[in-house]
Design an enzyme around this catalytic site. Structure first.
Site, PDB file in Angstrom:
ATOM      1  N   CYS A  68      -4.591   2.419  -3.859  1.00 51.24           N
ATOM      2  CA  CYS A  68      -3.337   2.867  -3.211  1.00 51.24           C
ATOM      3  C   CYS A  68      -2.181   1.900  -3.444  1.00 51.24           C
ATOM      4  O   CYS A  68      -1.259   1.820  -2.617  1.00 51.24           O
ATOM      5  CB  CYS A  68      -3.526   3.091  -1.714  1.00 51.24           C
ATOM      6  SG  CYS A  68      -4.617   4.447  -1.347  1.00 51.24           S
ATOM      7  N   LYS A  88     -10.615  -0.152  10.411  1.00 48.24           N
ATOM      8  CA  LYS A  88     -10.739  -1.410   9.647  1.00 48.24           C
ATOM      9  C   LYS A  88     -11.015  -2.577  10.596  1.00 48.24           C
ATOM     10  O   LYS A  88     -11.065  -3.731  10.183  1.00 48.24           O
ATOM     11  CB  LYS A  88      -9.457  -1.674   8.861  1.00 48.24           C
ATOM     12  CG  LYS A  88      -9.140  -0.587   7.820  1.00 48.24           C
ATOM     13  CD  LYS A  88      -7.895  -0.934   7.054  1.00 48.24           C
ATOM     14  CE  LYS A  88      -7.252   0.247   6.357  1.00 48.24           C
ATOM     15  NZ  LYS A  88      -8.010   0.813   5.265  1.00 48.24           N
ATOM     16  N   GLN A 123      -4.898  -4.971   7.055  1.00 44.99           N
ATOM     17  CA  GLN A 123      -5.905  -5.909   6.529  1.00 44.99           C
ATOM     18  C   GLN A 123      -5.891  -7.236   7.291  1.00 44.99           C
ATOM     19  O   GLN A 123      -6.507  -8.200   6.873  1.00 44.99           O
ATOM     20  CB  GLN A 123      -5.678  -6.172   5.036  1.00 44.99           C
ATOM     21  CG  GLN A 123      -5.771  -4.937   4.174  1.00 44.99           C
ATOM     22  CD  GLN A 123      -7.148  -4.275   4.226  1.00 44.99           C
ATOM     23  OE1 GLN A 123      -8.145  -4.867   4.627  1.00 44.99           O
ATOM     24  NE2 GLN A 123      -7.197  -3.019   3.822  1.00 44.99           N
ATOM     25  N   ASP A 146       2.672  -4.455   8.610  1.00 44.39           N
ATOM     26  CA  ASP A 146       1.487  -3.629   8.380  1.00 44.39           C
ATOM     27  C   ASP A 146       0.278  -4.559   8.497  1.00 44.39           C
ATOM     28  O   ASP A 146       0.015  -5.376   7.613  1.00 44.39           O
ATOM     29  CB  ASP A 146       1.613  -3.000   6.983  1.00 44.39           C
ATOM     30  CG  ASP A 146       0.318  -2.351   6.511  1.00 44.39           C
ATOM     31  OD1 ASP A 146      -0.715  -2.479   7.199  1.00 44.39           O
ATOM     32  OD2 ASP A 146       0.352  -1.729   5.435  1.00 44.39           O
ATOM     33  N   HIS A 190       0.861  -1.183   0.000  1.00 44.57           N
ATOM     34  CA  HIS A 190       0.000   0.000   0.000  1.00 44.57           C
ATOM     35  C   HIS A 190       0.901   1.238   0.000  1.00 44.57           C
ATOM     36  O   HIS A 190       1.994   1.204   0.570  1.00 44.57           O
ATOM     37  CB  HIS A 190      -0.844  -0.057   1.278  1.00 44.57           C
ATOM     38  CG  HIS A 190      -1.920   0.967   1.358  1.00 44.57           C
ATOM     39  ND1 HIS A 190      -1.682   2.284   1.651  1.00 44.57           N
ATOM     40  CD2 HIS A 190      -3.268   0.861   1.179  1.00 44.57           C
ATOM     41  CE1 HIS A 190      -2.825   2.943   1.681  1.00 44.57           C
ATOM     42  NE2 HIS A 190      -3.809   2.111   1.388  1.00 44.57           N
TER      43      HIS A 190
HETATM   44  C1  LIG Z   1      -2.415  -2.880   3.704  1.00 47.84           C
HETATM   45  C2  LIG Z   1      -2.730  -1.455   4.047  1.00 47.84           C
HETATM   46  N1  LIG Z   1      -1.792  -0.703   4.607  1.00 47.84           N
HETATM   47  C3  LIG Z   1      -2.034   0.574   4.970  1.00 47.84           C
HETATM   48  C4  LIG Z   1      -3.257   1.145   4.750  1.00 47.84           C
HETATM   49  C5  LIG Z   1      -3.493   2.548   5.187  1.00 47.84           C
HETATM   50  O1  LIG Z   1      -4.462   2.570   6.176  1.00 47.84           O
HETATM   51  P1  LIG Z   1      -4.937   3.943   6.799  1.00 47.84           P
HETATM   52  O2  LIG Z   1      -5.481   4.757   5.671  1.00 47.84           O
HETATM   53  O3  LIG Z   1      -5.961   3.562   7.779  1.00 47.84           O
HETATM   54  O4  LIG Z   1      -3.746   4.575   7.386  1.00 47.84           O
HETATM   55  C6  LIG Z   1      -4.275   0.399   4.159  1.00 47.84           C
HETATM   56  C7  LIG Z   1      -5.574   0.994   3.870  1.00 47.84           C
HETATM   57  O5  LIG Z   1      -6.362   0.502   3.118  1.00 47.84           O
HETATM   58  C8  LIG Z   1      -4.004  -0.942   3.802  1.00 47.84           C
HETATM   59  O6  LIG Z   1      -4.941  -1.709   3.251  1.00 47.84           O
END
Ligand SMILES: Cc1ncc(COP(=O)(O)O)c(C=O)c1O
Length: 400
Positions: free
Chosen positions: A358, A217, A194, A191, A114
């Protein structure tokens, strides 16, 4: 799991008007979370910690309890290893900007991170002479040990990887990755954006150095997040945001930082959000990981198997439903992805996401324009999964 009874907790699902398949972006919130947020505004609309009246102390106690609860939820050893953030992105930026990297250090990430786990490192590479190396995944987006082994060496200081991809729902073998990385002295940042709302997290048992996730999430309020850091790792960080709530004392020329975790929580926190997050984690615990997994696997299977029967459809990631979970992305060479998502919404009240989610870098590298992403949660039903397959057949059938 009695899905129909659980659904009653989610006011948005009332009357089955909407079908919500954009859970990878934000999950829905049960009434318990909304009530916890309202409890703050109705009964504690004040500052915690900074004041000594009784309600402020009571609120601080409640916030401390959420920190303890979060530590337990992710299997951390101590509550001081939990830092309240606004989201996953903020947690990763905190590490990128606070970890004592030196010129020449290497950060390893994969080719489908992401943007939140790509851009902070790229920015660092431009300002600090750090190198970002990309570990390629297989053609079907699954983990490739050979590429990882080629890239892993003593110069690697941080291995930063999404456990479950928001592009395709594929999870990486993170336990083995941690073990291997540590042998080379590299730290591992996972991270869990998900992951955290779908599977049990055990940061201490896994020996993860850092773990980040977003409250929104995991059934929690928007703009809430958690950064976990191992005690010994947090001790190495130099905070990159300071100010109110981070210092014990100041003069006109110097300051004395508070300890961990307070020194990383600059400014007034999102009190209502934190209380809501506590209610969300409690709710997830009460549903149970095996029930969540079973339901999400079943939904994933119905959707994947259904999609496979639509002519010319291209599924991103492995076509076997047991190699992924919860997230199913696809595109059709003859039908625009945005058109598909707009029609699903307008014709059938089904919410999905179209675009590049993203992960622009992956789409650019593979020269794929965009895709439609369906992401499920335990409160989705098999009827809803069958319905989206049926509607997609109809929509795509009109164009080809
Ligand atoms: C794998 C992953 N990392 C990071 C993020 C970023 O999350 P946030 O916008 O809540 O910071 C997302 C958001 O969809 C994601 O799916």
């Amino acid at each position: 799991m009695d899905t129909n009874s659980l659904r009653k907790d989610f006011s948005f699902l009332k009357d089955n008007k909407w079908i919500y398949f954009d859970n990878a972006c934000q999950s829905l919130r049960p009434r318990q979370v909304v009530e916890a947020v309202n409890d703050y505004y109705n009964n504690y609309p004040i500052c915690a910690g900074r004041s000594n009246y009784r309600l402020a102390i009571e609120l601080q106690d409640k916030l401390n309890k959420v920190r303890q609860q979060t530590a337990k939820f992710i299997g951390a050893k101590k509550e001081s290893e939990i830092i309240f953030t606004r989201n996953t992105t903020e947690g990763i930026n905190l590490i990128a900007n606070s970890y004592p990297f030196k010129a020449g250090d290497v950060i390893l990430i994969s080719d489908k991170e992401h943007n939140s786990n790509l851009v902070p490192w790229l920015l660092l590479s431009k300002t600090k002479n750090i190198k970002v190396e990309i570990v390629k995944t297989n053609q079907d987006n699954t983990w490739n040990w050979e590429f990882f082994d080629q890239k892993l060496n003593n110069k690697v200081k941080m291995v930063a990887l999404g456990i479950t991809s928001n592009l395709d729902g594929v999870s990486i073998p993170f336990k083995e990755i941690i073990e291997k990385s540590h042998k080379f002295g590299a730290k591992v940042l996972l991270d869990g954006a998900q992951w955290a709302g779908h599977y049990k997290t055990e940061v201490n048992k896994w020996d993860a150095d850092f773990f980040v996730f977003s409250g929104h999430k995991t059934l929690g309020p928007t703009g809430t997040g958690i950064l976990y850091g191992k005690e010994s790792e947090l001790a190495k960080l130099q905070p990159y945001q300071v100010g109110g709530s981070t210092v014990a004392d100041t003069s006109y020329t110097d300051f004395e930082l508070l300890g961990v975790p307070e020194r990383f929580e600059a400014g007034l926190r999102d009190y209502s959000g934190i209380l809501g997050l506590g209610a969300a984690l409690q709710y997830l615990d009460s549903v149970g990981w095996s029930a969540i997994d079973k339901q999400e696997k079943e939904l994933t299977k119905i959707i994947i198997e259904g999609l496979k029967k639509i002519p010319e459809i291209k599924i991103i990631g492995p076509e076997e439903s047991d190699k992924r979970n919860g997230i199913i992305s696809f595109y059709h060479p003859k039908v625009d992805s945005h058109q598909i998502s707009i029609l699903l919404d307008e014709v059938a009240n089904i919410m999905v996401r179209s675009g590049r989610h993203c992960v622009h870098s992956w789409f650019n590298a593979r020269v794929i324009r965009d895709c439609v992403r369906i992401s499920v949660a335990f409160y989705n039903t098999t009827d809803e999964a069958n319905k989206i397959v049926k509607e997609l057949n109809k929509i795509i059938g009109v164009f080809i």
